[in-house]
Motif scaffolding. Structure first.
Motif, PDB file in Angstrom:
ATOM      1  N   ILE A 109      -2.101   3.765  -0.325  1.00 13.79           N
ATOM      2  CA  ILE A 109      -1.788   2.448   0.240  1.00 13.79           C
ATOM      3  C   ILE A 109      -2.346   2.321   1.646  1.00 13.79           C
ATOM      4  N   ASN A 110      -2.223   3.379   2.461  1.00 12.31           N
ATOM      5  CA  ASN A 110      -2.736   3.343   3.834  1.00 12.31           C
ATOM      6  C   ASN A 110      -4.255   3.228   3.868  1.00 12.31           C
ATOM      7  N   GLU A 111      -4.942   4.070   3.098  1.00 11.39           N
ATOM      8  CA  GLU A 111      -6.408   4.088   3.160  1.00 11.39           C
ATOM      9  C   GLU A 111      -7.022   2.798   2.629  1.00 11.39           C
ATOM     10  N   ASN A 112      -6.393   2.207   1.636  1.00  8.67           N
ATOM     11  CA  ASN A 112      -6.920   0.974   1.055  1.00  8.67           C
ATOM     12  C   ASN A 112      -6.303  -0.291   1.644  1.00  8.67           C
ATOM     13  N   ARG A 113      -5.346  -0.090   2.544  1.00 11.18           N
ATOM     14  CA  ARG A 113      -4.631  -1.208   3.172  1.00 11.18           C
ATOM     15  C   ARG A 113      -4.147  -2.201   2.108  1.00 11.18           C
ATOM     16  N   CYS A 114      -3.485  -1.657   1.111  1.00  8.49           N
ATOM     17  CA  CYS A 114      -2.988  -2.473   0.000  1.00  8.49           C
ATOM     18  C   CYS A 114      -1.821  -3.335   0.452  1.00  8.49           C
ATOM     19  N   THR A 115      -1.776  -4.543  -0.011  1.00 11.20           N
ATOM     20  CA  THR A 115      -0.615  -5.395   0.215  1.00 11.20           C
ATOM     21  C   THR A 115       0.540  -4.899  -0.641  1.00 11.20           C
ATOM     22  N   CYS A 116       1.705  -4.766  -0.018  1.00  9.21           N
ATOM     23  CA  CYS A 116       2.911  -4.325  -0.717  1.00  9.21           C
ATOM     24  C   CYS A 116       3.961  -5.433  -0.649  1.00  9.21           C
ATOM     25  N   LYS A 133       0.185   8.366   7.984  1.00  5.68           N
ATOM     26  CA  LYS A 133      -0.442   7.731   9.141  1.00  5.68           C
ATOM     27  C   LYS A 133       0.646   7.189  10.061  1.00  5.68           C
ATOM     28  N   LYS A 134       0.554   7.538  11.332  1.00 10.34           N
ATOM     29  CA  LYS A 134       1.542   7.086  12.299  1.00 10.34           C
ATOM     30  C   LYS A 134       1.076   5.795  12.969  1.00 10.34           C
ATOM     31  N   TYR A 135       1.983   4.839  13.026  1.00 10.82           N
ATOM     32  CA  TYR A 135       1.737   3.591  13.729  1.00 10.82           C
ATOM     33  C   TYR A 135       2.731   3.490  14.883  1.00 10.82           C
ATOM     34  N   GLU A 136       2.560   2.487  15.714  1.00 10.98           N
ATOM     35  CA  GLU A 136       3.453   2.324  16.857  1.00 10.98           C
ATOM     36  C   GLU A 136       4.861   1.963  16.416  1.00 10.98           C
ATOM     37  N   SER A 137       4.968   1.140  15.379  1.00  9.09           N
ATOM     38  CA  SER A 137       6.258   0.642  14.931  1.00  9.09           C
ATOM     39  C   SER A 137       6.107   0.099  13.523  1.00  9.09           C
ATOM     40  N   TYR A 138       7.214  -0.018  12.817  1.00  4.27           N
ATOM     41  CA  TYR A 138       7.186  -0.637  11.496  1.00  4.27           C
ATOM     42  C   TYR A 138       6.735  -2.093  11.566  1.00  4.27           C
ATOM     43  N   ASP A 139       6.895  -2.714  12.708  1.00  3.85           N
ATOM     44  CA  ASP A 139       6.573  -4.133  12.832  1.00  3.85           C
ATOM     45  C   ASP A 139       5.107  -4.439  12.557  1.00  3.85           C
ATOM     46  N   VAL A 140       4.224  -3.450  12.696  1.00  2.00           N
ATOM     47  CA  VAL A 140       2.795  -3.709  12.450  1.00  2.00           C
ATOM     48  C   VAL A 140       2.540  -4.056  10.989  1.00  2.00           C
ATOM     49  N   GLU A 170      -4.105  -2.009  15.501  1.00  2.00           N
ATOM     50  CA  GLU A 170      -3.111  -1.449  14.588  1.00  2.00           C
ATOM     51  C   GLU A 170      -2.743  -2.408  13.465  1.00  2.00           C
ATOM     52  N   ILE A 171      -2.547  -3.671  13.802  1.00  2.00           N
ATOM     53  CA  ILE A 171      -2.149  -4.634  12.777  1.00  2.00           C
ATOM     54  C   ILE A 171      -3.253  -4.807  11.749  1.00  2.00           C
ATOM     55  N   ASN A 172      -4.507  -4.921  12.211  1.00  2.00           N
ATOM     56  CA  ASN A 172      -5.621  -5.123  11.290  1.00  2.00           C
ATOM     57  C   ASN A 172      -5.920  -3.894  10.450  1.00  2.00           C
ATOM     58  N   LYS A 173      -5.524  -2.723  10.917  1.00  2.00           N
ATOM     59  CA  LYS A 173      -5.831  -1.488  10.210  1.00  2.00           C
ATOM     60  C   LYS A 173      -4.659  -0.963   9.390  1.00  2.00           C
ATOM     61  N   SER A 174      -3.599  -1.726   9.292  1.00  2.00           N
ATOM     62  CA  SER A 174      -2.423  -1.276   8.546  1.00  2.00           C
ATOM     63  C   SER A 174      -2.263  -2.101   7.268  1.00  2.00           C
ATOM     64  N   PRO A 175      -1.575  -1.538   6.267  1.00  2.00           N
ATOM     65  CA  PRO A 175      -1.233  -2.332   5.084  1.00  2.00           C
ATOM     66  C   PRO A 175      -0.260  -3.442   5.482  1.00  2.00           C
ATOM     67  N   GLU A 176      -0.123  -4.416   4.621  1.00  2.00           N
ATOM     68  CA  GLU A 176       0.860  -5.474   4.859  1.00  2.00           C
ATOM     69  C   GLU A 176       2.042  -5.283   3.921  1.00  2.00           C
ATOM     70  N   ILE A 177       3.249  -5.377   4.484  1.00  2.00           N
ATOM     71  CA  ILE A 177       4.472  -5.330   3.695  1.00  2.00           C
ATOM     72  C   ILE A 177       5.113  -6.709   3.735  1.00  2.00           C
ATOM     73  N   ILE A 178       5.310  -7.297   2.568  1.00  2.00           N
ATOM     74  CA  ILE A 178       5.920  -8.618   2.448  1.00  2.00           C
ATOM     75  C   ILE A 178       7.309  -8.440   1.848  1.00  2.00           C
ATOM     76  N   LYS A 179       8.337  -8.639   2.674  1.00  2.00           N
ATOM     77  CA  LYS A 179       9.714  -8.366   2.252  1.00  2.00           C
ATOM     78  C   LYS A 179      10.390  -9.687   1.868  1.00  2.00           C
ATOM     79  N   LEU A 180      10.325 -10.018   0.597  1.00  2.46           N
ATOM     80  CA  LEU A 180      10.764 -11.332   0.136  1.00  2.46           C
ATOM     81  C   LEU A 180      12.270 -11.532   0.244  1.00  2.46           C
ATOM     82  N   HIS A 181      13.042 -10.468   0.180  1.00  4.34           N
ATOM     83  CA  HIS A 181      14.499 -10.590   0.260  1.00  4.34           C
ATOM     84  C   HIS A 181      15.064 -10.117   1.594  1.00  4.34           C
ATOM     85  N   GLY A 182      14.203 -10.051   2.609  1.00  2.00           N
ATOM     86  CA  GLY A 182      14.679  -9.670   3.924  1.00  2.00           C
ATOM     87  C   GLY A 182      14.700  -8.161   4.113  1.00  2.00           C
TER      88      GLY A 182
END
Length: 336
Positions: A109-116, A133-140, A170-182
């Motif tokens: 998921i990290n290497e392909n920057r898959c949408t989750c 892969k370490k990022y600054e925060s989950y918010d990215v 960081e934002i452009n190089k990270s996968p995207e997590i879409i949390k539909l239920h919060g």
């Protein structure tokens, strides 16, 4: 990068990472045993927590004003308890860093920057991605206008901006997590109106992990942003999440649906997939990752939702995570 691969996660995914994480039925059964969790007028829904939350927060036409206010108060109490349940669970458990199957999924998921796209409130997906892969925060991962909770103490507003990382890439190089239920890490003052969403997201090793470091006044008027499966997504940010999910499914070529069986109580997800896939121009494939229990019923449900021949059920087995990891490992650049 294979951006056409997307992942859709339900509760079964979290349980595959840490066995003590509950399915919806297990969560419902656990919470209903708590004293005063279920009121007398709510007993009919006690076995399905999400259905109960949907009933409480929906101003149904037969409800009186008093009913609506009573149910809203009950709803707020319950999402606080749900939030506390997962916070405590998170504090007492951790992902097995030595599990190679989990590491491969994280790496892919990290290497392909898959949408989750996920329906889970917990933070296990974020924690899993941090394994490789370490990022600054989950918010990215979230890529929506969101503020960190400590920004509330500032006397001057900095505006309604996207999360600002100290690393511009960081934002452009990270996968995207879409949390539909919060999420248990998101807070909002009025869930179903257009209010700011605040996050205290941080990984466990960070100095920001302990929420108690923040003074109580930062949480005044805030409540956890946990959203039951209702069709009326009126918050603008929540609408943007559903639109993001729609576009991701519309453009996907390989869709991995992990630990979710499309219950009748979540029709909005059914409509999301059917509407987006109707516009999908790819020769897409849907991979179902689940247990083998009630497999014939699962196949019937999926075939009711999707076209015959579109779903691959070979990952519906007792060792589904191991089998999926082997499948994904072959697609990693080192093995191509």
């Amino acid at each position: 990068m294979n951006s056409n691969d997307i992942f859709f996660f339900g509760a079964g995914f979290s349980k595959s990472l840490i066995g003590s994480y509950p399915t919806l039925a297990e969560l419902s059964n656990s919470l209903k045993k708590e004293k005063d969790f279920i009121n007398e007028n709510e007993e009919i829904y006690e076995d399905n927590l999400e259905q109960l939350l949907t009933y409480l927060i929906t101003p149904l036409p037969f409800k009186t004003k008093e009913d609506i206010l009573r149910d809203e108060a009950s709803y707020i109490e319950k999402i606080d308890k749900i939030n506390n349940y997962f916070m405590e669970l998170r504090g007492n458990t951790t992902i097995d860093r030595n599990n190679n199957d989990i590491v491969i999924l994280s790496q892919y998921i990290n290497e392909n920057r898959c949408t989750c796209i996920t329906l889970n409130y917990d933070l296990l997906l974020e924690e899993m991605l941090f394994l490789t892969k370490k990022y600054e925060s989950y918010d990215v991962f979230y890529k929506i206008p969101i503020k960190q909770i400590n920004e509330r103490k500032k006397t001057k507003s900095i505006g309604f901006n996207f999360y600002q990382s100290s690393s511009n890439n960081e934002i452009n190089k990270s996968p995207e997590i879409i949390k539909l239920h919060g999420s248990i890490s998101w807070y909002c003052d009025q869930v179903y109106q257009n209010s700011q969403i605040y996050s205290y997201s941080a990984y466990k090793e960070s100095v920001y992990y302990n929420i108690e470091r923040y003074s109580d006044e930062l949480f005044i008027d805030l409540k956890p942003l946990i959203i039951p499966p209702i069709l009326d997504k009126t918050n603008i940010l929540l609408q943007s999440l559903w639109r993001k999910a729609f576009r991701a499914i519309q453009n996907a070529k390989n869709i991995y649906i992990y630990g979710f069986s499309f219950p009748m109580t979540d029709l909005s997800v059914v409509y999301l997939f059917q509407s987006a896939l109707r516009l999908n121009k790819n020769d897409y494939k849907i991979y179902i990752v689940n247990t083998e229990s009630n497999i014939e019923n699962k196949k019937k449900r999926y075939n009711e939702i999707f076209s015959e021949g579109k779903c691959d059920f070979s990952f519906c087995c007792g060792d589904n995570l191991e089998k999926l990891a082997k499948h994904l490992d072959k697609k990693l650049p080192k093995n191509i």
